[in-house]
Design a protein around this motif. Structure first.
Motif, PDB file in Angstrom:
ATOM      1  N   ILE A   1      -7.587   4.151  11.399  1.00  0.00           N
ATOM      2  CA  ILE A   1      -8.449   3.121  11.834  1.00  0.00           C
ATOM      3  C   ILE A   1      -9.275   2.537  10.799  1.00  0.00           C
ATOM      4  CG2 ILE A   1     -10.305   2.375  13.420  1.00  0.00           C
ATOM      5  CD1 ILE A   1      -9.093   4.691  15.450  1.00  0.00           C
ATOM      6  N   ALA A   2      -9.732   3.151   9.736  1.00  0.00           N
ATOM      7  CA  ALA A   2     -10.709   2.654   8.852  1.00  0.00           C
ATOM      8  C   ALA A   2      -9.777   1.939   7.644  1.00  0.00           C
ATOM      9  CB  ALA A   2     -11.263   3.456   8.055  1.00  0.00           C
ATOM     10  N   ARG A   3      -8.395   2.336   7.671  1.00  0.00           N
ATOM     11  CA  ARG A   3      -7.304   1.790   6.642  1.00  0.00           C
ATOM     12  C   ARG A   3      -6.873   0.366   7.368  1.00  0.00           C
ATOM     13  NH1 ARG A   3      -4.606   4.723   2.095  1.00  0.00           N
ATOM     14  NH2 ARG A   3      -3.505   2.530   2.070  1.00  0.00           N
TER      15      ARG A   3
ATOM     16  N   GLU B   1       2.813   1.184   2.093  1.00  0.00           N
ATOM     17  CA  GLU B   1       3.871   0.872   2.591  1.00  0.00           C
ATOM     18  C   GLU B   1       3.939   0.652   3.958  1.00  0.00           C
ATOM     19  OE1 GLU B   1       6.689   1.940  -0.985  1.00  0.00           O
ATOM     20  OE2 GLU B   1       6.187   3.431   0.455  1.00  0.00           O
ATOM     21  N   VAL B   2       3.460   1.821   4.552  1.00  0.00           N
ATOM     22  CA  VAL B   2       3.301   1.489   6.171  1.00  0.00           C
ATOM     23  C   VAL B   2       2.641   0.558   6.660  1.00  0.00           C
ATOM     24  CG1 VAL B   2       2.576   2.962   7.933  1.00  0.00           C
ATOM     25  CG2 VAL B   2       3.697   4.119   6.468  1.00  0.00           C
ATOM     26  N   GLY B   3       1.360   0.458   5.882  1.00  0.00           N
ATOM     27  CA  GLY B   3       0.515  -0.777   6.315  1.00  0.00           C
ATOM     28  C   GLY B   3       0.920  -2.065   5.976  1.00  0.00           C
ATOM     29  N   ARG B   4       1.869  -2.348   5.114  1.00  0.00           N
ATOM     30  CA  ARG B   4       2.698  -3.499   4.865  1.00  0.00           C
ATOM     31  C   ARG B   4       3.700  -3.877   6.013  1.00  0.00           C
ATOM     32  NH1 ARG B   4       3.694  -2.118  -0.776  1.00  0.00           N
ATOM     33  NH2 ARG B   4       2.139  -2.632  -1.771  1.00  0.00           N
ATOM     34  N   ARG B   5       4.405  -2.786   6.436  1.00  0.00           N
ATOM     35  CA  ARG B   5       5.198  -2.980   7.588  1.00  0.00           C
ATOM     36  C   ARG B   5       4.685  -3.082   8.805  1.00  0.00           C
ATOM     37  NH1 ARG B   5      10.755   0.666   6.824  1.00  0.00           N
ATOM     38  NH2 ARG B   5      10.949   0.208   4.853  1.00  0.00           N
ATOM     39  N   LEU B   6       3.476  -2.750   8.942  1.00  0.00           N
ATOM     40  CA  LEU B   6       2.588  -2.834  10.031  1.00  0.00           C
ATOM     41  C   LEU B   6       2.144  -4.364  10.275  1.00  0.00           C
ATOM     42  CD1 LEU B   6       0.594   0.673  10.808  1.00  0.00           C
ATOM     43  CD2 LEU B   6       2.684  -0.404  12.121  1.00  0.00           C
ATOM     44  N   ALA B   7       1.903  -4.966   9.029  1.00  0.00           N
ATOM     45  CA  ALA B   7       1.430  -6.256   8.869  1.00  0.00           C
ATOM     46  C   ALA B   7       2.505  -7.188   8.966  1.00  0.00           C
ATOM     47  CB  ALA B   7       0.653  -6.475   7.511  1.00  0.00           C
TER      48      ALA B   7
ATOM     49  N   TRP C   1       7.401   6.713   9.805  1.00  0.00           N
ATOM     50  CA  TRP C   1       7.481   6.224   8.236  1.00  0.00           C
ATOM     51  C   TRP C   1       7.130   7.204   7.245  1.00  0.00           C
ATOM     52  CZ3 TRP C   1       5.228   1.309  10.541  1.00  0.00           C
ATOM     53  CH2 TRP C   1       6.378   0.298  10.984  1.00  0.00           C
ATOM     54  N   GLN C   2       6.071   7.886   7.512  1.00  0.00           N
ATOM     55  CA  GLN C   2       5.621   8.898   6.457  1.00  0.00           C
ATOM     56  C   GLN C   2       6.845   9.658   6.388  1.00  0.00           C
ATOM     57  OE1 GLN C   2       1.897  10.016   8.057  1.00  0.00           O
ATOM     58  NE2 GLN C   2       0.839   9.144   5.930  1.00  0.00           N
ATOM     59  N   SER C   3       7.446  10.258   7.019  1.00  0.00           N
ATOM     60  CA  SER C   3       8.543  11.339   7.079  1.00  0.00           C
ATOM     61  C   SER C   3       9.799  10.774   6.458  1.00  0.00           C
ATOM     62  CB  SER C   3       8.909  11.741   8.515  1.00  0.00           C
ATOM     63  OG  SER C   3       9.849  10.944   9.356  1.00  0.00           O
ATOM     64  N   LYS C   4       9.904   9.260   6.372  1.00  0.00           N
ATOM     65  CA  LYS C   4      10.970   8.769   5.514  1.00  0.00           C
ATOM     66  C   LYS C   4      10.558   8.623   4.025  1.00  0.00           C
ATOM     67  CE  LYS C   4      12.941   6.945   9.819  1.00  0.00           C
ATOM     68  NZ  LYS C   4      13.060   5.735  10.674  1.00  0.00           N
ATOM     69  N   GLY C   5       9.461   8.815   3.940  1.00  0.00           N
ATOM     70  CA  GLY C   5       9.101   8.921   2.543  1.00  0.00           C
ATOM     71  C   GLY C   5       8.065   7.546   2.142  1.00  0.00           C
ATOM     72  N   LEU C   6       7.512   6.911   3.257  1.00  0.00           N
ATOM     73  CA  LEU C   6       6.701   5.744   2.934  1.00  0.00           C
ATOM     74  C   LEU C   6       5.479   6.158   2.701  1.00  0.00           C
ATOM     75  CD1 LEU C   6       9.161   4.275   4.268  1.00  0.00           C
ATOM     76  CD2 LEU C   6       7.801   2.663   5.073  1.00  0.00           C
ATOM     77  N   THR C   7       4.788   5.492   1.666  1.00  0.00           N
ATOM     78  CA  THR C   7       3.260   5.766   1.384  1.00  0.00           C
ATOM     79  C   THR C   7       2.420   4.965   2.586  1.00  0.00           C
ATOM     80  OG1 THR C   7       2.729   3.785   0.022  1.00  0.00           O
ATOM     81  CG2 THR C   7       3.661   5.771  -0.985  1.00  0.00           C
ATOM     82  N   LEU C   8       1.186   5.343   2.813  1.00  0.00           N
ATOM     83  CA  LEU C   8       0.274   4.600   3.711  1.00  0.00           C
ATOM     84  C   LEU C   8       0.268   3.083   3.158  1.00  0.00           C
ATOM     85  CD1 LEU C   8      -2.455   7.250   4.456  1.00  0.00           C
ATOM     86  CD2 LEU C   8      -0.616   6.570   5.817  1.00  0.00           C
TER      87      LEU C   8
END
Length: 96
Positions: free
Chosen positions: A32-34, A72-78, A63-70
């Motif tokens: 949530i903070a991130r 990168e996950v944040g970029r995808r969510l955005a 996404w993390q199980s597929k090797g994405l960093t947080l």
């Protein structure tokens, strides 16, 4: 203790969300903070979370199980799912 609100969506406490998602409460607060997920529907003591929060945690885990960093996950969510510039196609700087 979860309850069923008027709109039919189940409300969860932080401990229920953590238990159902397999994600520690501290990690949920970190996400949530991130900005990886929205804060609770009702904040403060007795905060309330929704099934949407549960789905978002599953998405992050996937996404993390597929090797994405947080990051990168944040970029995808955005919505930034585009490939980043890097060592792809060469750019023609010179014309011969």
């Amino acid at each position: 203790m979860s309850r069923e609100p008027e709109n039919g969506e189940r409300e969860l406490s932080l401990s229920e969300l953590a238990e159902r998602s397999g994600t520690p409460p501290r990690t949920i607060r970190f996400y949530i903070a991130r900005g990886l997920m929205d804060g609770p529907i009702k904040a403060g003591r007795g905060a309330i979370y929704s099934e949407e929060h549960l789905a978002r945690l599953a998405e992050i885990k996937d996404w993390q199980s597929k090797g994405l960093t947080l990051t990168e996950v944040g970029r995808r969510l955005a919505g930034g799912d585009r490939a980043r510039p890097g060592l792809g196609e060469p750019i023609g700087l010179f014309s011969y």
